[in-house]
Design a protein around this motif. Structure first.
Motif, PDB file in Angstrom:
ATOM      1  N   ALA A 158       0.835  -1.201   0.000  1.00 29.07           N
ATOM      2  CA  ALA A 158       0.000   0.000   0.000  1.00 29.07           C
ATOM      3  C   ALA A 158       0.875   1.259   0.000  1.00 29.07           C
ATOM      4  O   ALA A 158       2.056   1.234   0.345  1.00 29.07           O
ATOM      5  CB  ALA A 158      -0.921   0.005   1.216  1.00 29.07           C
ATOM      6  N   ASP A 159       0.267   2.368  -0.387  1.00 22.84           N
ATOM      7  CA  ASP A 159       0.966   3.653  -0.431  1.00 22.84           C
ATOM      8  C   ASP A 159       1.018   4.234   0.985  1.00 22.84           C
ATOM      9  O   ASP A 159       0.013   4.706   1.510  1.00 22.84           O
ATOM     10  CB  ASP A 159       0.238   4.601  -1.382  1.00 22.84           C
ATOM     11  CG  ASP A 159       0.986   5.917  -1.567  1.00 22.84           C
ATOM     12  OD1 ASP A 159       2.196   5.954  -1.262  1.00 22.84           O
ATOM     13  OD2 ASP A 159       0.363   6.900  -2.012  1.00 22.84           O
ATOM     14  N   VAL A 160       2.182   4.167   1.604  1.00 25.66           N
ATOM     15  CA  VAL A 160       2.376   4.702   2.949  1.00 25.66           C
ATOM     16  C   VAL A 160       3.523   5.711   2.886  1.00 25.66           C
ATOM     17  O   VAL A 160       4.310   5.720   1.932  1.00 25.66           O
ATOM     18  CB  VAL A 160       2.695   3.582   3.964  1.00 25.66           C
ATOM     19  CG1 VAL A 160       1.542   2.589   4.048  1.00 25.66           C
ATOM     20  CG2 VAL A 160       3.992   2.865   3.601  1.00 25.66           C
ATOM     21  N   PRO A 161       3.643   6.585   3.898  1.00 28.80           N
ATOM     22  CA  PRO A 161       4.734   7.575   3.882  1.00 28.80           C
ATOM     23  C   PRO A 161       6.107   6.912   3.752  1.00 28.80           C
ATOM     24  O   PRO A 161       6.386   5.910   4.408  1.00 28.80           O
ATOM     25  CB  PRO A 161       4.574   8.282   5.231  1.00 28.80           C
ATOM     26  CG  PRO A 161       3.133   8.126   5.562  1.00 28.80           C
ATOM     27  CD  PRO A 161       2.743   6.779   5.055  1.00 28.80           C
ATOM     28  N   LYS A 162       6.971   7.505   2.915  1.00 25.17           N
ATOM     29  CA  LYS A 162       8.316   6.975   2.712  1.00 25.17           C
ATOM     30  C   LYS A 162       9.360   7.729   3.535  1.00 25.17           C
ATOM     31  O   LYS A 162      10.528   7.327   3.582  1.00 25.17           O
ATOM     32  CB  LYS A 162       8.698   7.070   1.227  1.00 25.17           C
ATOM     33  CG  LYS A 162       7.735   6.354   0.278  1.00 25.17           C
ATOM     34  CD  LYS A 162       7.708   4.853   0.525  1.00 25.17           C
ATOM     35  CE  LYS A 162       6.969   4.116  -0.600  1.00 25.17           C
ATOM     36  NZ  LYS A 162       5.553   4.531  -0.713  1.00 25.17           N
ATOM     37  N   ASP A 163       8.952   8.864   4.148  1.00 29.11           N
ATOM     38  CA  ASP A 163       9.919   9.697   4.868  1.00 29.11           C
ATOM     39  C   ASP A 163       9.884   9.489   6.377  1.00 29.11           C
ATOM     40  O   ASP A 163      10.562  10.185   7.116  1.00 29.11           O
ATOM     41  CB  ASP A 163       9.660  11.173   4.561  1.00 29.11           C
ATOM     42  CG  ASP A 163       8.307  11.662   5.080  1.00 29.11           C
ATOM     43  OD1 ASP A 163       7.410  10.813   5.326  1.00 29.11           O
ATOM     44  OD2 ASP A 163       8.136  12.881   5.258  1.00 29.11           O
ATOM     45  N   ARG A 164       9.086   8.542   6.852  1.00 24.71           N
ATOM     46  CA  ARG A 164       8.961   8.313   8.296  1.00 24.71           C
ATOM     47  C   ARG A 164       8.372   6.918   8.553  1.00 24.71           C
ATOM     48  O   ARG A 164       7.825   6.283   7.651  1.00 24.71           O
ATOM     49  CB  ARG A 164       8.037   9.354   8.924  1.00 24.71           C
ATOM     50  CG  ARG A 164       6.569   9.192   8.567  1.00 24.71           C
ATOM     51  CD  ARG A 164       5.740  10.399   8.920  1.00 24.71           C
ATOM     52  NE  ARG A 164       6.081  11.532   8.061  1.00 24.71           N
ATOM     53  CZ  ARG A 164       5.597  12.760   8.224  1.00 24.71           C
ATOM     54  NH1 ARG A 164       4.765  13.007   9.225  1.00 24.71           N
ATOM     55  NH2 ARG A 164       5.933  13.734   7.395  1.00 24.71           N
ATOM     56  N   GLU A 165       8.503   6.469   9.815  1.00 23.79           N
ATOM     57  CA  GLU A 165       7.865   5.220  10.221  1.00 23.79           C
ATOM     58  C   GLU A 165       6.361   5.395  10.275  1.00 23.79           C
ATOM     59  O   GLU A 165       5.851   6.467  10.616  1.00 23.79           O
ATOM     60  CB  GLU A 165       8.339   4.803  11.616  1.00 23.79           C
ATOM     61  CG  GLU A 165       9.727   4.235  11.687  1.00 23.79           C
ATOM     62  CD  GLU A 165      10.059   3.782  13.098  1.00 23.79           C
ATOM     63  OE1 GLU A 165      10.873   2.866  13.233  1.00 23.79           O
ATOM     64  OE2 GLU A 165       9.524   4.359  14.067  1.00 23.79           O
ATOM     65  N   SER A 166       5.646   4.331   9.946  1.00 17.05           N
ATOM     66  CA  SER A 166       4.199   4.273  10.141  1.00 17.05           C
ATOM     67  C   SER A 166       3.913   3.255  11.239  1.00 17.05           C
ATOM     68  O   SER A 166       4.638   2.269  11.390  1.00 17.05           O
ATOM     69  CB  SER A 166       3.486   3.864   8.853  1.00 17.05           C
ATOM     70  OG  SER A 166       3.693   4.831   7.836  1.00 17.05           O
ATOM     71  N   VAL A 167       2.846   3.494  12.001  1.00 20.00           N
ATOM     72  CA  VAL A 167       2.527   2.639  13.142  1.00 20.00           C
ATOM     73  C   VAL A 167       1.184   1.952  12.933  1.00 20.00           C
ATOM     74  O   VAL A 167       0.183   2.607  12.596  1.00 20.00           O
ATOM     75  CB  VAL A 167       2.485   3.441  14.456  1.00 20.00           C
ATOM     76  CG1 VAL A 167       2.235   2.517  15.646  1.00 20.00           C
ATOM     77  CG2 VAL A 167       3.777   4.208  14.658  1.00 20.00           C
ATOM     78  N   TYR A 168       1.185   0.647  13.129  1.00 24.00           N
ATOM     79  CA  TYR A 168      -0.032  -0.165  13.073  1.00 24.00           C
ATOM     80  C   TYR A 168      -0.027  -1.077  14.292  1.00 24.00           C
ATOM     81  O   TYR A 168       0.867  -1.007  15.134  1.00 24.00           O
ATOM     82  CB  TYR A 168      -0.086  -0.964  11.761  1.00 24.00           C
ATOM     83  CG  TYR A 168      -0.011  -0.084  10.534  1.00 24.00           C
ATOM     84  CD1 TYR A 168      -1.145   0.507  10.007  1.00 24.00           C
ATOM     85  CD2 TYR A 168       1.222   0.171   9.919  1.00 24.00           C
ATOM     86  CE1 TYR A 168      -1.071   1.336   8.896  1.00 24.00           C
ATOM     87  CE2 TYR A 168       1.303   1.002   8.803  1.00 24.00           C
ATOM     88  CZ  TYR A 168       0.151   1.586   8.299  1.00 24.00           C
ATOM     89  OH  TYR A 168       0.234   2.404   7.216  1.00 24.00           O
ATOM     90  N   TRP A 169      -1.036  -1.937  14.387  1.00 22.84           N
ATOM     91  CA  TRP A 169      -1.153  -2.815  15.555  1.00 22.84           C
ATOM     92  C   TRP A 169      -1.424  -4.255  15.124  1.00 22.84           C
ATOM     93  O   TRP A 169      -2.188  -4.488  14.179  1.00 22.84           O
ATOM     94  CB  TRP A 169      -2.289  -2.357  16.475  1.00 22.84           C
ATOM     95  CG  TRP A 169      -1.993  -1.053  17.169  1.00 22.84           C
ATOM     96  CD1 TRP A 169      -2.121   0.203  16.647  1.00 22.84           C
ATOM     97  CD2 TRP A 169      -1.520  -0.869  18.496  1.00 22.84           C
ATOM     98  NE1 TRP A 169      -1.762   1.143  17.566  1.00 22.84           N
ATOM     99  CE2 TRP A 169      -1.394   0.514  18.717  1.00 22.84           C
ATOM    100  CE3 TRP A 169      -1.216  -1.758  19.545  1.00 22.84           C
ATOM    101  CZ2 TRP A 169      -0.952   1.044  19.927  1.00 22.84           C
ATOM    102  CZ3 TRP A 169      -0.793  -1.233  20.748  1.00 22.84           C
ATOM    103  CH2 TRP A 169      -0.656   0.147  20.932  1.00 22.84           C
ATOM    104  N   LEU A 170      -0.801  -5.170  15.836  1.00 20.37           N
ATOM    105  CA  LEU A 170      -1.057  -6.594  15.656  1.00 20.37           C
ATOM    106  C   LEU A 170      -1.955  -7.075  16.785  1.00 20.37           C
ATOM    107  O   LEU A 170      -1.667  -6.823  17.965  1.00 20.37           O
ATOM    108  CB  LEU A 170       0.262  -7.378  15.673  1.00 20.37           C
ATOM    109  CG  LEU A 170       0.149  -8.904  15.636  1.00 20.37           C
ATOM    110  CD1 LEU A 170      -0.422  -9.371  14.305  1.00 20.37           C
ATOM    111  CD2 LEU A 170       1.502  -9.553  15.906  1.00 20.37           C
ATOM    112  N   ASN A 171      -3.047  -7.746  16.441  1.00 19.42           N
ATOM    113  CA  ASN A 171      -4.009  -8.269  17.411  1.00 19.42           C
ATOM    114  C   ASN A 171      -3.942  -9.790  17.447  1.00 19.42           C
ATOM    115  O   ASN A 171      -3.998 -10.433  16.399  1.00 19.42           O
ATOM    116  CB  ASN A 171      -5.434  -7.867  17.041  1.00 19.42           C
ATOM    117  CG  ASN A 171      -5.640  -6.365  17.032  1.00 19.42           C
ATOM    118  OD1 ASN A 171      -6.120  -5.783  17.990  1.00 19.42           O
ATOM    119  ND2 ASN A 171      -5.285  -5.717  15.922  1.00 19.42           N
TER     120      ASN A 171
END
Length: 231
Positions: free
Chosen positions: A87-100
């Motif tokens: 998917a298209d996510v920011p390339k200049d920084r970390e992105s945060v998601y969660w694992l359930n």
């Protein structure tokens, strides 16, 4: 009146690690889970974008987890495969998601459960840090680049953290050094290229001061630090 047998709800499924680091150049990352309980558990696994109410069906997180459902016998382990879907996510920084990881115990047998019982499903959530290639700096260096200021709103005060780096910084504790009342541990995260506020317990005093904070590194270890804040 029918009575229900109520057992304490606790997690028998243990996840190895307290966070998942997903480098963008990896095709997949594995997460180990183990059943430390005495009985089998049914597992359902999914990711979310930060909304704890998202389900496996409604989530828009850009990851595929396999197996999405499995049965794990006592004393056994399972490797979960986490794959980014491009998917298209920011390339200049970390992105945060969660694992359930949701664990569902079996129905009690015989007299143990009877006709009436309560059954608890226990969910564990940990952060996923998607880390693009070529980010400037290093995760540990970002801790020392944070800036702090004291913000007051009426009688309440908070410490505002500004993060000028491409890495998210998580905290186990943030507190003002000379608050007049014992500070309760306050955790959270200061996002990459963003800000976050942490409530101050008690009166920190007028003017500049010192903030004491415990950051969490990639391996779940604690990094104790101190910095000056302005008002």
């Amino acid at each position: 009146m029918a009575f229900a047998a109520l057992a304490p709800a606790h997690a028998d499924i243990q996840i190895t690690g307290t966070r998942v680091i997903y480098p963008a150049d990896e095709s997949e990352v594995t997460v180990q889970v183990d059943n430390n309980g005495r009985g089998p558990r049914l597992l359902q696994v999914w990711t979310d974008t930060g909304d704890a109410n998202e389900t496996a069906a409604s989530s828009n997180a850009p990851f595929l987890v396999t197996p999405p459902m499995s049965r794990l016998e006592p004393g056994k382990g399972q490797a979960l495969r986490l794959m980014f879907n491009g998917a298209d996510v920011p390339k200049d920084r970390e992105s945060v998601y969660w694992l359930n990881v949701l664990e569902i115990p079996p129905r009690p047998k015989g007299k143990e459960g009877g006709d009436n019982f309560l059954q608890f499903a226990v969910r564990t959530r940990i952060k996923i840090f998607y880390r693009p290639q070529g980010l400037h700096g290093a995760p540990l260096e970002s801790i020392g680049q944070l800036t702090w200021r004291l913000v007051r709103e009426g009688s309440a005060a908070s410490l505002e953290c500004t993060n000028p780096t491409a890495y998210n910084v998580s905290f186990a504790e943030v507190r003002a050094e000379h608050a007049t009342r014992e500070a309760m541990p306050s955790g959270g995260m200061c996002p990459a290229f963003g800000r976050a506020a942490f409530p101050v317990q008690g009166e920190p005093g007028k003017g500049a001061g010192t903030v004491l904070f415990t950051a969490i590194n990639d391996y779940g270890g604690f990094v104790e630090s101190r910095a000056s804040y302005s008002e």
